[in-house]
Write an enzyme that holds these catalytic residues in place. Structure first.
Site, short mmCIF file in Angstrom:
data_model
loop_
_atom_site.label_atom_id
_atom_site.label_comp_id
_atom_site.label_asym_id
_atom_site.label_seq_id
_atom_site.Cartn_x
_atom_site.Cartn_y
_atom_site.Cartn_z
N LEU A 17 -3.47 -26.93 1.69
CA LEU A 17 -4.97 -26.63 1.72
C LEU A 17 -6.07 -27.81 1.45
O LEU A 17 -5.76 -28.48 0.30
CB LEU A 17 -5.23 -25.80 0.72
CG LEU A 17 -4.51 -24.33 0.47
CD1 LEU A 17 -4.88 -23.52 -0.45
CD2 LEU A 17 -4.26 -23.66 2.09
N GLY A 18 -6.49 -28.61 2.62
CA GLY A 18 -7.33 -29.90 2.23
C GLY A 18 -6.70 -30.96 2.75
O GLY A 18 -5.40 -31.02 2.49
N VAL A 73 -8.29 -37.45 0.85
CA VAL A 73 -7.45 -38.76 0.28
C VAL A 73 -6.23 -38.16 -0.36
O VAL A 73 -5.18 -38.81 0.10
CB VAL A 73 -8.18 -39.49 -0.76
CG1 VAL A 73 -9.39 -40.47 0.11
CG2 VAL A 73 -8.99 -38.64 -1.71
N GLU A 122 0.45 -31.09 -12.60
CA GLU A 122 0.27 -32.42 -13.00
C GLU A 122 -0.64 -33.45 -12.40
O GLU A 122 -1.15 -34.22 -13.34
CB GLU A 122 1.87 -32.95 -12.66
CG GLU A 122 2.07 -34.29 -12.92
CD GLU A 122 2.15 -34.47 -14.22
OE1 GLU A 122 3.23 -33.94 -15.12
OE2 GLU A 122 1.32 -35.02 -15.29
N VAL A 169 -4.36 -34.35 -14.11
CA VAL A 169 -4.68 -35.19 -15.21
C VAL A 169 -3.77 -36.48 -14.94
O VAL A 169 -2.81 -36.46 -14.66
CB VAL A 169 -4.70 -34.68 -16.58
CG1 VAL A 169 -5.03 -35.49 -17.92
CG2 VAL A 169 -5.12 -33.43 -16.79
N GLY A 189 -3.88 -38.83 -12.83
CA GLY A 189 -3.55 -39.41 -11.40
C GLY A 189 -2.11 -39.48 -11.45
O GLY A 189 -1.20 -38.40 -11.45
N ASP A 239 -15.79 -34.77 -16.15
CA ASP A 239 -14.43 -34.86 -15.57
C ASP A 239 -13.60 -35.14 -16.64
O ASP A 239 -12.46 -34.58 -16.56
CB ASP A 239 -14.61 -36.11 -14.36
CG ASP A 239 -12.98 -36.20 -13.90
OD1 ASP A 239 -12.71 -35.77 -12.82
OD2 ASP A 239 -12.08 -37.04 -14.45
N LYS A 293 -10.32 -32.77 -18.22
CA LYS A 293 -9.12 -32.97 -18.46
C LYS A 293 -8.41 -32.93 -19.74
O LYS A 293 -7.19 -32.67 -20.11
CB LYS A 293 -8.83 -34.61 -17.95
CG LYS A 293 -9.05 -34.93 -16.58
CD LYS A 293 -9.18 -36.27 -16.03
CE LYS A 293 -9.39 -36.44 -14.62
NZ LYS A 293 -9.52 -37.68 -14.00
#
Lengths: 431, 431
Positions: free
Chosen positions: A10-11, A14, A130, A133, A135, A202, A206
């Protein structure tokens, strides 16, 4: 036993295109690891006619969520749409349809994590997150598995790549906030609307995810003290440097007998503190556990491929569970009752920068205010303002409660010799 | 479904007693995580009459491995005996008896890991070994799960706490090697016989474990280039500091189309390199992956409780699998054929410290040797020796192959103006 795993993506932004790329390029490695091929069968996009330069056949793309969720051959849904309502709805419907979900969505997980994990459990599905948070840093897995036997007492870290990139450019290249933000946007680290990043929201989301997991307690966004980059005034970064500190937008979470405290705010880190030298879009999180002591995890906090690596790691974990038939077997119900500390129970050192009138006795009057509130001072500096109008007083305090800090700032602002309290920060590092 | 998990603990030294302590103190947390209690039923020790000050009933202790392995109620064996032959035998017999094994034993895993993991697989048992590398840092799990979808290209790290403690004390407190080693022994970081640590063998074993897993290839101890602390000569640490470097005993592993290269040796790290500031008994490992980029994991590399935290993390993972009935379901067979690079394919910068006679033309003659071997120099320093006998020449080279480096050192040692090549190191950090 299943002879393949089929994914609905879904999506295709990037992160989504990064996931597709990794699954395609590492197909042979995955087959070795899992014993079966993993393929993407459907990709949900807004505009199916857009040219994307992928190797997918055109019938892979759809703009109808039902085409993905109602396809019985699809085992696993990978949600990388972002945002809140559409993504939450898609995750819910996927779980209700009995499909496992891997998501990179911190907004949804911070706000609805408990609810969705419960729904996953009820539907015997995995819900992995995972990539929400840190990257590319496997933080969630470390907290869930690696440090599973420990009791986590505190976390401190840089969990937003955009703001760290901006602060790095401002400090090391003397860029203005505006120029640094523009460069972050250009490099793809900042969203078109950067407010969630620069206002600390943001990072706060996290921290909600990390604190809930670390402390096995329901933590809500409203429990997080949030202060963003706009708290940083002209000259603050230079003042910090002069005192031997670096300003970072940091998340912190602590737990003791009085409850938890969670915050995201610009913090003064002593230059010898390892977080002071985490630069650019990199993230790093210190975890303090009862038995393990101090550990630190560092890596790219943003970017297509690092985040996609975390998503794909989750996909592999979910595939393993599907192949073993043990998906949805990890209850995440919190062990402890939610209990948030009051400002009287949160302790720190503080930095106060105060614009004062250049009058006789002002230093004596202001230091008396600190004494009256039971606060003691570690450093005091007075210097004339560049514009020649009055002076600035800088105080760095020893440990005191946030309540003391707030009371002092209030009283300073009501003192006739004080024009205003220009800025204030928590201070981290040895006294 | 099982209503409890029963453990047999082999060994009750620093790690074993730490594991017992964590299992006891965190009993309630474990029960919440797993849904069933986890208890230690038998503890294998050498001397059952020794006073240990534990809460275990006296019949828990035994000096007969059969009492543990033949007990049908014991589900999981935790091997923390250390050493090689006895521990390997105990692990083998446990696996053959159908019991899962958690081990902290890097000696056994480095030498017999492939064989034992195969045996575990044949017996449908788990064999977990997180604590064999990096003390409290969850490195094995990160490589197996978190970065599962990535291709690891290189690892660099400090993986031996004892030698890092010694080098830190030598650098920062000007201690002699002997005094630093004595303090490490006193604090429990060094074994009674420290040779495996200081000679680099311990670190080499850990690199074998990390490289095998990272590159999905059988890596043998004989594949690792090993140089220990005895390569460090008087004055080397000061010289390194003068050039802006810090000496660390570091492990490195790389993989490219020519194969793998694995080494443990004292390395010059530029002071701005993050590994240069990893101090005392701490370990840190950088992992470079194709898609994730650069990540770093830092934590206590030695000590009872940090290592016991990793062991207990593995116990929880093994318990989960036992409860789900999916133990022993992870094949670890390597994906790629073993292929080790030759010295002509291993590239680095080098530091050479050469004791020369104080004669006319010596610098010109020596630099010509480098040119003849196709090596170019980045820094050259000549200074008189403290004892007034001759001079020292220091060369830091640009990138060259290890073969070039060895050829140059050989030719230098045969040159009449050279008394001896005193020391040589690889150099890490930006040129």
């Amino acid at each position: 036993m299943k002879n393949q795993i089929t994914i609905g993506l879904l999506g295709f932004g990037v992160v989504g295109s990064g996931v597709a790329k990794i699954l395609q390029n590492h197909q042979e490695d995955l087959r070795h690891k899992l014993g079966v091929p993993v393929t993407i069968k459907k990709v949900l996009v807004k505009h199916i006619d857009k040219q994307r330069g992928t190797e997918f056949a055109s019938d892979v793309f759809t703009n109808n969520l039902n085409d993905v969720i109602n396809d019985p051959s699809i085992d696993l849904i990978v949600e990388v749409i972002g945002g809140t309502s559409e993504a939450k709805d898609a995750i819910e419907r996927s779980l209700r349809a009995g499909k496992g979900v891997v998501t990179a969505n911190k907004d949804v997980m911070a706000e609805y994590g408990m609810e969705l994990l419960k729904l996953a459990d009820e539907n015997k599905c995995d819900l992995f997150y995972e990539a929400s948070v840190g990257g590319g840093i496997p933080l969630i897995r470390t907290l869930e598995d690696g440090l599973a036997s420990d009791r986590i007492r505190a976390l401190t870290g840089i969990v937003n790549g955009t703001t760290n990139f901006i602060l790095t450019k401002m400090k090391h290249e003397n860029m203005s906030y505006e120029d640094a933000l523009a460069e972050a946007t250009e490099l793809g680290f900042a969203e078109a609307d950067p407010s969630a990043d620069v206002d600390g929201i943001d990072a706060a989301r996290k921290m909600v995810i990390l604190a809930s997991l670390s402390f096995s307690m329901e933590v809500r966004l409203e429990d997080v003290l949030v202060r963003g980059l706009k708290e940083i005034q002209d000259g603050d970064l230079e003042l910090a440097a002069w005192f031997g500190y670096t300003v970072k937008l940091a998340g912190s979470a602590k737990k003791d007998v009085d409850g938890i405290e969670v915050a995201v705010e610009p913090v003064f880190f002593l230059n010898s503190h390892p977080l002071a030298s985490v630069n650019n879009e990199y993230n790093a999180v210190y975890i303090y556990g009862d038995t393990v002591g101090e550990t630190m995890f560092y890596g790219p906090g943003a970017g297509s491929l690092p985040t996609a690596t975390s998503v794909t790691g989750d996909i592999i974990a979910a595939c393993r569970n599907l192949l073993l038939g043990v998906n949805g077997k990890r209850l995440h119900a919190p062990q402890f009752e939610r209990k948030v500390k009051s400002d009287s129970n949160r302790f720190s050192r503080y930095f106060h920068r105060i614009f004062v009138k250049d009058e006789v006795g002002v230093l004596s009057k202001l230091t008396a205010i600190y004494s009256e509130h039971g606060a003691s001072l570690a450093s005091v500096v007075q210097h004339p303002r560049k514009d020649g109008e009055g002076a600035e007083l800088i105080f760095i305090t020893h440990q005191m409660s946030r309540q003391q800090h707030l009371n002092i700032v209030n009283e300073l602002n009501e003192t006739s010799e004080v024009v205003s309290v220009l800025s204030h920060y928590r201070v981290e590092g040895e006294e």
